[in-house]
Design a protein around this motif. Structure first.
Motif, mmCIF file in Angstrom:
data_model
loop_
_atom_site.group_PDB
_atom_site.id
_atom_site.type_symbol
_atom_site.label_atom_id
_atom_site.label_comp_id
_atom_site.label_asym_id
_atom_site.label_seq_id
_atom_site.Cartn_x
_atom_site.Cartn_y
_atom_site.Cartn_z
ATOM 1 N N SER A 79 0.832 -1.195 0.000
ATOM 2 C CA SER A 79 0.000 0.000 0.000
ATOM 3 C C SER A 79 0.871 1.251 0.000
ATOM 4 C CB SER A 79 -0.939 0.003 1.208
ATOM 5 O OG SER A 79 -0.205 -0.051 2.408
ATOM 6 N N LYS A 80 2.039 1.167 0.639
ATOM 7 C CA LYS A 80 3.028 2.248 0.632
ATOM 8 C C LYS A 80 4.399 1.608 0.513
ATOM 9 C CE LYS A 80 0.504 5.539 3.432
ATOM 10 N NZ LYS A 80 0.535 6.419 4.590
ATOM 11 N N SER A 81 5.292 2.284 -0.190
ATOM 12 C CA SER A 81 6.635 1.731 -0.343
ATOM 13 C C SER A 81 7.642 2.839 -0.596
ATOM 14 C CB SER A 81 6.670 0.737 -1.502
ATOM 15 O OG SER A 81 6.434 1.401 -2.722
#
Length: 92
Positions: free
Chosen positions: A13-15
Motif C-alpha cells: 500500500s506504501k513503499s
C-alpha cells in the motif's frame, strides 16, 4: 543462487519510491533437491522482486544479497532477493 517456487504475490500500500512498479512474489526456497517436486518444499519463505513475470507455482532461480540488485545498476534498489530466471526443468 537458490532454487525456489512461487507461492504467492505481495501487494504494497506504501513503499519506498525506488520500489515503484515493483512486482513482488512470495517464494519458498527448495531446501533439498530431492524435494523439488513436492509441496510444501520445506524451505524458507522469502519476498523477492520478480524480474521474469513468473506465475503461481513456477520453479525459479533466486539471487540474494548484492547480486539481487545488480540488474538495476546504477539505480539503487532496497532489496535482498530477486527472481532472475524461470526454470523449465532441473536435471541432475
Amino acid at each position: 543462487m537458490k532454487l525456489a517456487r512461487t507461492i504467492g504475490s505481495i501487494t504494497l500500500s506504501k513503499s519506498h519510491p525506488a520500489m515503484a512498479n515493483a512486482k513482488l512474489r512470495l517464494v519458498e526456497v527448495v531446501d533439498s533437491i530431492e524435494r523439488v517436486d513436492t509441496e510444501p518444499l520445506g524451505g524458507d519463505t522469502i519476498v523477492a522482486w520478480d524480474l521474469c513475470s513468473t506465475g503461481l507455482g513456477d520453479l525459479v532461480a533466486l539471487a540474494e544479497g548484492p547480486e539481487a540488485a545488480q540488474p538495476f545498476k546504477p539505480d539503487v534498489k532496497p532489496l535482498d532477493a530477486s527472481i532472475v530466471a524461470l526454470l523449465d526443468e532441473v536435471e541432475l
